[in-house]
Design a protein around this motif. Structure first.
Motif, PDB file in Angstrom:
ATOM      1  N   GLY A 135       0.779  -1.232   0.000  1.00 36.98           N
ATOM      2  CA  GLY A 135       0.000   0.000   0.000  1.00 36.98           C
ATOM      3  C   GLY A 135       0.812   1.284   0.000  1.00 36.98           C
ATOM      4  O   GLY A 135       0.245   2.378   0.098  1.00 36.98           O
ATOM      5  N   PHE A 136       2.143   1.185  -0.124  1.00 33.80           N
ATOM      6  CA  PHE A 136       2.986   2.374  -0.172  1.00 33.80           C
ATOM      7  C   PHE A 136       3.212   2.815  -1.618  1.00 33.80           C
ATOM      8  O   PHE A 136       3.014   2.034  -2.558  1.00 33.80           O
ATOM      9  CB  PHE A 136       4.341   2.085   0.490  1.00 33.80           C
ATOM     10  CG  PHE A 136       4.243   1.740   1.943  1.00 33.80           C
ATOM     11  CD1 PHE A 136       4.063   2.720   2.905  1.00 33.80           C
ATOM     12  CD2 PHE A 136       4.316   0.410   2.368  1.00 33.80           C
ATOM     13  CE1 PHE A 136       3.968   2.406   4.254  1.00 33.80           C
ATOM     14  CE2 PHE A 136       4.223   0.076   3.713  1.00 33.80           C
ATOM     15  CZ  PHE A 136       4.044   1.086   4.656  1.00 33.80           C
ATOM     16  N   HIS A 137       3.622   4.050  -1.784  1.00 35.49           N
ATOM     17  CA  HIS A 137       3.920   4.542  -3.129  1.00 35.49           C
ATOM     18  C   HIS A 137       5.105   5.500  -3.047  1.00 35.49           C
ATOM     19  O   HIS A 137       5.662   5.758  -1.984  1.00 35.49           O
ATOM     20  CB  HIS A 137       2.695   5.214  -3.765  1.00 35.49           C
ATOM     21  CG  HIS A 137       2.372   6.560  -3.178  1.00 35.49           C
ATOM     22  ND1 HIS A 137       2.335   7.713  -3.929  1.00 35.49           N
ATOM     23  CD2 HIS A 137       2.081   6.945  -1.912  1.00 35.49           C
ATOM     24  CE1 HIS A 137       2.032   8.740  -3.135  1.00 35.49           C
ATOM     25  NE2 HIS A 137       1.862   8.305  -1.932  1.00 35.49           N
ATOM     26  N   GLU A 138       5.522   5.972  -4.218  1.00 37.70           N
ATOM     27  CA  GLU A 138       6.683   6.854  -4.329  1.00 37.70           C
ATOM     28  C   GLU A 138       7.908   6.242  -3.652  1.00 37.70           C
ATOM     29  O   GLU A 138       8.636   6.896  -2.896  1.00 37.70           O
ATOM     30  CB  GLU A 138       6.384   8.238  -3.742  1.00 37.70           C
ATOM     31  CG  GLU A 138       5.322   9.007  -4.515  1.00 37.70           C
ATOM     32  CD  GLU A 138       5.099  10.410  -3.961  1.00 37.70           C
ATOM     33  OE1 GLU A 138       5.912  10.870  -3.135  1.00 37.70           O
ATOM     34  OE2 GLU A 138       4.110  11.047  -4.372  1.00 37.70           O
ATOM     35  N   VAL A 139       8.137   4.967  -3.926  1.00 38.52           N
ATOM     36  CA  VAL A 139       9.283   4.268  -3.342  1.00 38.52           C
ATOM     37  C   VAL A 139      10.564   4.722  -4.031  1.00 38.52           C
ATOM     38  O   VAL A 139      10.634   4.779  -5.261  1.00 38.52           O
ATOM     39  CB  VAL A 139       9.129   2.743  -3.491  1.00 38.52           C
ATOM     40  CG1 VAL A 139      10.296   2.016  -2.816  1.00 38.52           C
ATOM     41  CG2 VAL A 139       7.796   2.268  -2.932  1.00 38.52           C
ATOM     42  N   ARG A 140      11.560   5.059  -3.254  1.00 37.87           N
ATOM     43  CA  ARG A 140      12.852   5.472  -3.814  1.00 37.87           C
ATOM     44  C   ARG A 140      13.979   4.992  -2.922  1.00 37.87           C
ATOM     45  O   ARG A 140      13.778   4.646  -1.751  1.00 37.87           O
ATOM     46  CB  ARG A 140      12.923   6.992  -3.951  1.00 37.87           C
ATOM     47  CG  ARG A 140      12.947   7.764  -2.624  1.00 37.87           C
ATOM     48  CD  ARG A 140      13.327   9.204  -2.855  1.00 37.87           C
ATOM     49  NE  ARG A 140      13.305  10.038  -1.640  1.00 37.87           N
ATOM     50  CZ  ARG A 140      14.294  10.140  -0.767  1.00 37.87           C
ATOM     51  NH1 ARG A 140      15.414   9.405  -0.932  1.00 37.87           N
ATOM     52  NH2 ARG A 140      14.205  10.937   0.289  1.00 37.87           N
ATOM     53  N   ARG A 141      15.175   4.944  -3.488  1.00 35.10           N
ATOM     54  CA  ARG A 141      16.357   4.692  -2.674  1.00 35.10           C
ATOM     55  C   ARG A 141      16.585   5.890  -1.754  1.00 35.10           C
ATOM     56  O   ARG A 141      16.278   7.028  -2.116  1.00 35.10           O
ATOM     57  CB  ARG A 141      17.584   4.475  -3.544  1.00 35.10           C
ATOM     58  CG  ARG A 141      17.630   3.137  -4.276  1.00 35.10           C
ATOM     59  CD  ARG A 141      18.932   2.999  -5.038  1.00 35.10           C
ATOM     60  NE  ARG A 141      19.028   1.737  -5.750  1.00 35.10           N
ATOM     61  CZ  ARG A 141      19.545   0.615  -5.232  1.00 35.10           C
ATOM     62  NH1 ARG A 141      20.018   0.636  -3.993  1.00 35.10           N
ATOM     63  NH2 ARG A 141      19.596  -0.486  -5.937  1.00 35.10           N
ATOM     64  N   ALA A 142      17.141   5.622  -0.601  1.00 39.38           N
ATOM     65  CA  ALA A 142      17.409   6.694   0.349  1.00 39.38           C
ATOM     66  C   ALA A 142      18.822   6.559   0.897  1.00 39.38           C
ATOM     67  O   ALA A 142      19.375   5.461   0.963  1.00 39.38           O
ATOM     68  CB  ALA A 142      16.400   6.657   1.500  1.00 39.38           C
ATOM     69  N   VAL A 143      19.384   7.680   1.274  1.00 38.55           N
ATOM     70  CA  VAL A 143      20.636   7.688   2.022  1.00 38.55           C
ATOM     71  C   VAL A 143      20.350   8.383   3.342  1.00 38.55           C
ATOM     72  O   VAL A 143      19.382   9.137   3.477  1.00 38.55           O
ATOM     73  CB  VAL A 143      21.767   8.409   1.260  1.00 38.55           C
ATOM     74  CG1 VAL A 143      22.093   7.681  -0.030  1.00 38.55           C
ATOM     75  CG2 VAL A 143      21.398   9.860   0.978  1.00 38.55           C
ATOM     76  N   MET A 144      21.173   8.137   4.312  1.00 39.48           N
ATOM     77  CA  MET A 144      20.929   8.688   5.629  1.00 39.48           C
ATOM     78  C   MET A 144      20.835  10.210   5.581  1.00 39.48           C
ATOM     79  O   MET A 144      21.668  10.880   4.975  1.00 39.48           O
ATOM     80  CB  MET A 144      22.043   8.283   6.593  1.00 39.48           C
ATOM     81  CG  MET A 144      21.847   8.818   7.994  1.00 39.48           C
ATOM     82  SD  MET A 144      23.156   8.344   9.119  1.00 39.48           S
ATOM     83  CE  MET A 144      22.807   9.475  10.474  1.00 39.48           C
ATOM     84  N   GLY A 145      19.775  10.735   6.199  1.00 41.83           N
ATOM     85  CA  GLY A 145      19.626  12.172   6.326  1.00 41.83           C
ATOM     86  C   GLY A 145      19.002  12.886   5.155  1.00 41.83           C
ATOM     87  O   GLY A 145      18.922  14.118   5.169  1.00 41.83           O
ATOM     88  N   ASP A 146      18.530  12.152   4.135  1.00 41.86           N
ATOM     89  CA  ASP A 146      18.004  12.839   2.948  1.00 41.86           C
ATOM     90  C   ASP A 146      16.479  12.924   2.939  1.00 41.86           C
ATOM     91  O   ASP A 146      15.871  13.195   1.913  1.00 41.86           O
ATOM     92  CB  ASP A 146      18.494  12.161   1.663  1.00 41.86           C
ATOM     93  CG  ASP A 146      17.809  10.831   1.375  1.00 41.86           C
ATOM     94  OD1 ASP A 146      17.205  10.249   2.309  1.00 41.86           O
ATOM     95  OD2 ASP A 146      17.888  10.359   0.223  1.00 41.86           O
ATOM     96  N   SER A 147      15.855  12.713   4.083  1.00 43.38           N
ATOM     97  CA  SER A 147      14.382  12.708   4.125  1.00 43.38           C
ATOM     98  C   SER A 147      13.786  14.111   4.103  1.00 43.38           C
ATOM     99  O   SER A 147      12.635  14.290   3.721  1.00 43.38           O
ATOM    100  CB  SER A 147      13.887  11.995   5.386  1.00 43.38           C
ATOM    101  OG  SER A 147      14.211  12.754   6.551  1.00 43.38           O
ATOM    102  N   GLY A 148      14.559  15.111   4.558  1.00 50.16           N
ATOM    103  CA  GLY A 148      14.006  16.448   4.707  1.00 50.16           C
ATOM    104  C   GLY A 148      13.150  16.589   5.939  1.00 50.16           C
ATOM    105  O   GLY A 148      12.537  17.645   6.171  1.00 50.16           O
ATOM    106  N   GLU A 149      13.082  15.545   6.765  1.00 52.35           N
ATOM    107  CA  GLU A 149      12.289  15.539   7.989  1.00 52.35           C
ATOM    108  C   GLU A 149      13.234  15.453   9.188  1.00 52.35           C
ATOM    109  O   GLU A 149      13.852  14.412   9.425  1.00 52.35           O
ATOM    110  CB  GLU A 149      11.330  14.342   8.002  1.00 52.35           C
ATOM    111  CG  GLU A 149      10.191  14.450   6.997  1.00 52.35           C
ATOM    112  CD  GLU A 149       9.126  15.422   7.466  1.00 52.35           C
ATOM    113  OE1 GLU A 149       8.961  15.597   8.685  1.00 52.35           O
ATOM    114  OE2 GLU A 149       8.453  16.007   6.600  1.00 52.35           O
TER     115      GLU A 149
END
Length: 230
Positions: free
Chosen positions: A193-207
């Motif tokens: 049920g999730f969307h907009e799945v992308r690779r992430a690196v630490m600290g790049d969430s903007g949150e």
């Protein structure tokens, strides 16, 4: 709010926790282990945790084992976390999914989607099977297979026997049961049920909230991901 039926399925400890967790806006981490920052609801389902929290006898029965900090709550993502539907704005797990069987991983992702509010963010990190496999294929050393089995934690160098071996198997969950690359994990996240799945690196969430729960040592050389709930 949780229904009476939902609450009745929880343990006494979980029912005591549940009423305080029927509001919105939580930051939730499941499978937290010993990493349990303030400001987050940190859940773990370790049998050791349950035993440690038993009145009077808990400390004695788990003497010699690492103690969970008080900011860790018991909660099993494979059954049902003691949270209302869509009550979390942030969801996180670190090196959890690889310790689950395929069926259980799918259960965990669906449960995560249940508690996350629309527009909420789910971030996580786990070993990268593609990277480990590439390193193995490119390794010409005679012990390359040994290195792969060790780094992937898919093999056991020795088998515990007797009572101590049984206790270690029951109380611990250190070995990997199912490994993931980004392509296959994306399929599972979307199916949950999730969307907009992308690779992430630490600290790049903007949150900023994720900064207190993400640990650089857990992200290096691993597969990070971020997704949202519609």
């Amino acid at each position: 709010m949780e229904s009476a039926t939902q609450l009745s399925s929880l343990s006494p400890v979980e029912r005591c926790q549940a009423p305080a967790m029927n509001t919105l806006g939580f930051k939730v981490q499941f499978g937290c282990g010993l990493s349990a920052p303030e400001g987050w609801l940190n859940f773990d389902s370790s049998p050791t945790l349950r035993i440690q929290r038993l009145p009077l006898v808990g400390k004695a029965l788990t003497r010699g084992r690492v103690r969970f900090p008080p900011t860790v709550r018991y909660g099993d993502v494979l059954r049902r976390l003691p949270l209302a539907d869509e009550s979390a704005t942030h969801l996180y797990c670190s090196h959890v999914l690889e310790h689950l069987s395929l069926e259980d991983c799918r259960k965990a992702l669906r449960e995560g989607c249940r508690v996350l509010a629309p527009g909420g963010i789910f971030r996580g990190v786990l070993p990268d099977l593609e990277l480990l496999a590439r390193d193995y294929i490119n390794d010409s050393r005679t012990d390359a297979a040994l290195g792969f089995m060790t780094s992937s934690m898919l093999g056991r160098k020795r088998r515990g026997r007797g009572i101590s071996g049984l206790a270690s198997h029951v109380l611990g969950n250190s070995f990997h049961l199912w490994m993931w690359d980004f392509k296959s994990l994306t399929v599972e996240l979307e199916a949950a049920g999730f969307h907009e799945v992308r690779r992430a690196v630490m600290g790049d969430s903007g949150e900023p909230a994720f900064s207190v729960v993400e640990d650089a040592s857990r992200w290096t050389g691993c597969l990070g991901f971020q997704c949202c709930k519609r």
